[in-house]
Design a protein around this motif. Structure first.
Motif, PDB file in Angstrom:
ATOM      1  N   ASP A  80       0.808  -1.221   0.000  1.00 49.70           N
ATOM      2  CA  ASP A  80       0.000   0.000   0.000  1.00 49.70           C
ATOM      3  C   ASP A  80       0.844   1.276   0.000  1.00 49.70           C
ATOM      4  OD1 ASP A  80      -2.339  -1.600   0.163  1.00 49.70           O
ATOM      5  OD2 ASP A  80      -2.054  -1.771   2.328  1.00 49.70           O
ATOM      6  N   GLY A  81       2.160   1.146  -0.196  1.00 51.23           N
ATOM      7  CA  GLY A  81       3.038   2.316  -0.185  1.00 51.23           C
ATOM      8  C   GLY A  81       3.913   2.333   1.049  1.00 51.23           C
ATOM      9  N   PRO A  82       4.568   3.469   1.319  1.00 55.07           N
ATOM     10  CA  PRO A  82       5.467   3.542   2.469  1.00 55.07           C
ATOM     11  C   PRO A  82       4.714   3.412   3.797  1.00 55.07           C
ATOM     12  CG  PRO A  82       5.524   5.586   1.177  1.00 55.07           C
ATOM     13  CD  PRO A  82       4.537   4.676   0.534  1.00 55.07           C
ATOM     14  N   VAL A  83       5.335   2.725   4.739  1.00 48.14           N
ATOM     15  CA  VAL A  83       4.759   2.501   6.064  1.00 48.14           C
ATOM     16  C   VAL A  83       5.825   2.807   7.109  1.00 48.14           C
ATOM     17  CG1 VAL A  83       3.909   0.715   7.652  1.00 48.14           C
ATOM     18  CG2 VAL A  83       3.173   0.713   5.278  1.00 48.14           C
ATOM     19  N   SER A  84       5.437   3.540   8.145  1.00 40.83           N
ATOM     20  CA  SER A  84       6.310   3.736   9.304  1.00 40.83           C
ATOM     21  C   SER A  84       5.948   2.655  10.317  1.00 40.83           C
ATOM     22  CB  SER A  84       6.095   5.116   9.913  1.00 40.83           C
ATOM     23  OG  SER A  84       6.473   6.121   9.002  1.00 40.83           O
ATOM     24  N   SER A 106       8.540   7.005  24.612  1.00 50.15           N
ATOM     25  CA  SER A 106       9.551   8.039  24.392  1.00 50.15           C
ATOM     26  C   SER A 106       9.825   8.259  22.901  1.00 50.15           C
ATOM     27  CB  SER A 106      10.847   7.643  25.116  1.00 50.15           C
ATOM     28  OG  SER A 106      11.851   8.601  24.906  1.00 50.15           O
ATOM     29  N   LEU A 107       9.938   7.177  22.149  1.00 56.09           N
ATOM     30  CA  LEU A 107      10.203   7.313  20.712  1.00 56.09           C
ATOM     31  C   LEU A 107       8.987   7.905  19.993  1.00 56.09           C
ATOM     32  CD1 LEU A 107      12.894   6.701  19.411  1.00 56.09           C
ATOM     33  CD2 LEU A 107      11.917   4.619  18.490  1.00 56.09           C
ATOM     34  N   LEU A 108       7.794   7.514  20.402  1.00 56.75           N
ATOM     35  CA  LEU A 108       6.586   8.086  19.798  1.00 56.75           C
ATOM     36  C   LEU A 108       6.427   9.567  20.159  1.00 56.75           C
ATOM     37  CD1 LEU A 108       4.135   5.091  20.267  1.00 56.75           C
ATOM     38  CD2 LEU A 108       5.045   5.959  18.093  1.00 56.75           C
ATOM     39  N   GLU A 109       6.834   9.953  21.365  1.00 55.99           N
ATOM     40  CA  GLU A 109       6.822  11.379  21.726  1.00 55.99           C
ATOM     41  C   GLU A 109       7.762  12.161  20.808  1.00 55.99           C
ATOM     42  OE1 GLU A 109       5.974  12.259  26.370  1.00 55.99           O
ATOM     43  OE2 GLU A 109       7.910  11.330  25.918  1.00 55.99           O
ATOM     44  N   ARG A 110       8.919  11.602  20.570  1.00 52.79           N
ATOM     45  CA  ARG A 110       9.878  12.270  19.672  1.00 52.79           C
ATOM     46  C   ARG A 110       9.293  12.388  18.268  1.00 52.79           C
ATOM     47  NH1 ARG A 110      15.920  10.248  17.889  1.00 52.79           N
ATOM     48  NH2 ARG A 110      16.232  11.942  16.386  1.00 52.79           N
ATOM     49  N   GLU A 114       8.730  16.017  16.616  1.00 49.68           N
ATOM     50  CA  GLU A 114       9.429  16.361  15.375  1.00 49.68           C
ATOM     51  C   GLU A 114       8.512  16.292  14.159  1.00 49.68           C
ATOM     52  OE1 GLU A 114      13.200  14.391  14.843  1.00 49.68           O
ATOM     53  OE2 GLU A 114      13.751  14.700  16.962  1.00 49.68           O
ATOM     54  N   ASP A 115       7.250  15.913  14.383  1.00 50.77           N
ATOM     55  CA  ASP A 115       6.274  15.750  13.305  1.00 50.77           C
ATOM     56  C   ASP A 115       6.867  14.913  12.167  1.00 50.77           C
ATOM     57  OD1 ASP A 115       3.824  15.950  12.088  1.00 50.77           O
ATOM     58  OD2 ASP A 115       4.212  17.917  11.201  1.00 50.77           O
ATOM     59  N   ARG A 116       7.393  13.765  12.562  1.00 52.80           N
ATOM     60  CA  ARG A 116       8.044  12.856  11.627  1.00 52.80           C
ATOM     61  C   ARG A 116       7.386  11.490  11.699  1.00 52.80           C
ATOM     62  NH1 ARG A 116      14.494  11.449  11.399  1.00 52.80           N
ATOM     63  NH2 ARG A 116      14.355   9.937   9.714  1.00 52.80           N
ATOM     64  N   TRP A 117       7.374  10.768  10.652  1.00 59.26           N
ATOM     65  CA  TRP A 117       6.927   9.391  10.515  1.00 59.26           C
ATOM     66  C   TRP A 117       5.429   9.250  10.267  1.00 59.26           C
ATOM     67  CZ3 TRP A 117      11.009   6.514   9.649  1.00 59.26           C
ATOM     68  CH2 TRP A 117      12.219   6.820  10.282  1.00 59.26           C
ATOM     69  N   GLY A 118       4.608  10.252  10.551  1.00 57.07           N
ATOM     70  CA  GLY A 118       3.166  10.151  10.309  1.00 57.07           C
ATOM     71  C   GLY A 118       2.538   9.080  11.178  1.00 57.07           C
ATOM     72  N   VAL A 119       1.561   8.368  10.605  1.00 52.19           N
ATOM     73  CA  VAL A 119       0.915   7.269  11.325  1.00 52.19           C
ATOM     74  C   VAL A 119       1.936   6.137  11.445  1.00 52.19           C
ATOM     75  CG1 VAL A 119      -0.929   5.544  11.243  1.00 52.19           C
ATOM     76  CG2 VAL A 119      -1.391   7.918  10.558  1.00 52.19           C
ATOM     77  N   VAL A 120       2.051   5.590  12.645  1.00 52.80           N
ATOM     78  CA  VAL A 120       3.027   4.543  12.941  1.00 52.80           C
ATOM     79  C   VAL A 120       2.285   3.228  13.179  1.00 52.80           C
ATOM     80  CG1 VAL A 120       4.833   3.807  14.553  1.00 52.80           C
ATOM     81  CG2 VAL A 120       4.624   6.235  13.925  1.00 52.80           C
ATOM     82  N   HIS A 121       2.816   2.148  12.622  1.00 55.60           N
ATOM     83  CA  HIS A 121       2.199   0.827  12.726  1.00 55.60           C
ATOM     84  C   HIS A 121       3.062  -0.094  13.578  1.00 55.60           C
ATOM     85  CE1 HIS A 121      -0.669   1.771   9.463  1.00 55.60           C
ATOM     86  NE2 HIS A 121       0.305   2.591   9.113  1.00 55.60           N
ATOM     87  N   ALA A 122       2.420  -1.032  14.259  1.00 55.71           N
ATOM     88  CA  ALA A 122       3.105  -2.071  15.020  1.00 55.71           C
ATOM     89  C   ALA A 122       2.443  -3.405  14.690  1.00 55.71           C
ATOM     90  CB  ALA A 122       3.020  -1.791  16.518  1.00 55.71           C
ATOM     91  N   PHE A 123       3.235  -4.469  14.706  1.00 57.39           N
ATOM     92  CA  PHE A 123       2.748  -5.796  14.326  1.00 57.39           C
ATOM     93  C   PHE A 123       3.208  -6.866  15.324  1.00 57.39           C
ATOM     94  CE2 PHE A 123       3.120  -3.213  10.511  1.00 57.39           C
ATOM     95  CZ  PHE A 123       1.904  -3.419   9.889  1.00 57.39           C
ATOM     96  N   PRO A 124       2.781  -6.777  16.586  1.00 53.76           N
ATOM     97  CA  PRO A 124       3.161  -7.829  17.532  1.00 53.76           C
ATOM     98  C   PRO A 124       2.433  -9.138  17.226  1.00 53.76           C
ATOM     99  CG  PRO A 124       1.659  -6.289  18.575  1.00 53.76           C
ATOM    100  CD  PRO A 124       1.961  -5.744  17.209  1.00 53.76           C
ATOM    101  N   ILE A 162      -1.081   4.078  15.185  1.00 51.69           N
ATOM    102  CA  ILE A 162      -1.217   5.243  16.049  1.00 51.69           C
ATOM    103  C   ILE A 162      -0.731   6.472  15.292  1.00 51.69           C
ATOM    104  CG2 ILE A 162       1.078   4.971  17.102  1.00 51.69           C
ATOM    105  CD1 ILE A 162      -0.181   5.949  19.750  1.00 51.69           C
ATOM    106  N   ASP A 163      -1.423   7.575  15.480  1.00 50.09           N
ATOM    107  CA  ASP A 163      -0.925   8.858  15.018  1.00 50.09           C
ATOM    108  C   ASP A 163      -0.400   9.551  16.267  1.00 50.09           C
ATOM    109  OD1 ASP A 163      -0.448  11.481  14.228  1.00 50.09           O
ATOM    110  OD2 ASP A 163      -2.137  11.488  12.819  1.00 50.09           O
ATOM    111  N   PRO A 164       0.926   9.596  16.450  1.00 52.68           N
ATOM    112  CA  PRO A 164       1.475  10.155  17.686  1.00 52.68           C
ATOM    113  C   PRO A 164       1.063  11.610  17.922  1.00 52.68           C
ATOM    114  CG  PRO A 164       3.194   9.040  16.445  1.00 52.68           C
ATOM    115  CD  PRO A 164       1.974   9.092  15.570  1.00 52.68           C
TER     116      PRO A 164
END
Length: 171
Positions: A80-84, A106-110, A114-124, A162-164
């Motif tokens: 579906d394109g780039p994914v963070s 802490s990393l999601l706060e950063r 920094e308004d970087r990475w956009g929506v972030v995905h996790a796959f546990p 998540i959208d941090p």
């Protein structure tokens, strides 16, 4: 707890996390030790270049050489394109202390600041209660259960996002 960039000297920590059957039970089993030093060098290069945030979790600032695990945020291409994507691993002797949650927060706060990475995905893995609990507690939204490929292995995972900037829960 603090986070620091991975460095080439972190090979032993990578071996403990990625080549141990207990640590990799939800990831399809241990990876071979051969090539792990190259993996750490590539990760250290990417971290230094700020291409990916590859952080070592240091539980006590007074002992910076002691590592409890990793938390990583990177971008890759999908159908579906780039994914963070964010992922974390905590060594057994440090599990249950909240380090994985704090490091991920802490990393999601950063990312938010920094308004970087956009929506972030996790796959546990579906059976990884601790990692799925981290997702729930930080404000991730459950997307779907499905399959992902990791190190050439197909794994059954829960997809969270998540959208941090708007969804991250307070520390």
């Amino acid at each position: 707890m603090q986070l620091r960039d991975v460095v080439p000297e972190d090979v032993d920590a990578y071996v403990r996390m990625r080549c141990d059957p207990v640590m990799t039970a939800d990831l399809g089993g241990p990876l071979p030790q051969e090539g792990m030093a190259d993996k750490v060098r590539r990760d250290a290069r990417d971290a230094a270049a700020d291409v990916a945030w590859i952080k070592m979790i240091v539980p006590d600032a007074a002992a910076p050489g002691v590592v409890a695990g990793t938390v990583t945020l990177w971008s890759h291409d999908s159908e579906d394109g780039p994914v963070s994507e964010i992922g974390w691993m905590v060594l057994p002797e440090y599990q249950g202390r909240g380090l994985g949650r704090r490091a991920t927060h802490s990393l999601l706060e950063r990312a938010r600041d920094e308004d970087r990475w956009g929506v972030v995905h996790a796959f546990p893995a579906t059976g990884n209660a601790a990692s799925n609990g981290i997702c729930r507690s930080l404000g991730f939204r459950f997307v779907a259960e499905g399959e992902v490929t990791f190190a050439g292995r197909v794994l059954r995972c829960n997809h969270w996002s998540i959208d941090p900037r708007t969804d991250l829960t307070p520390a």
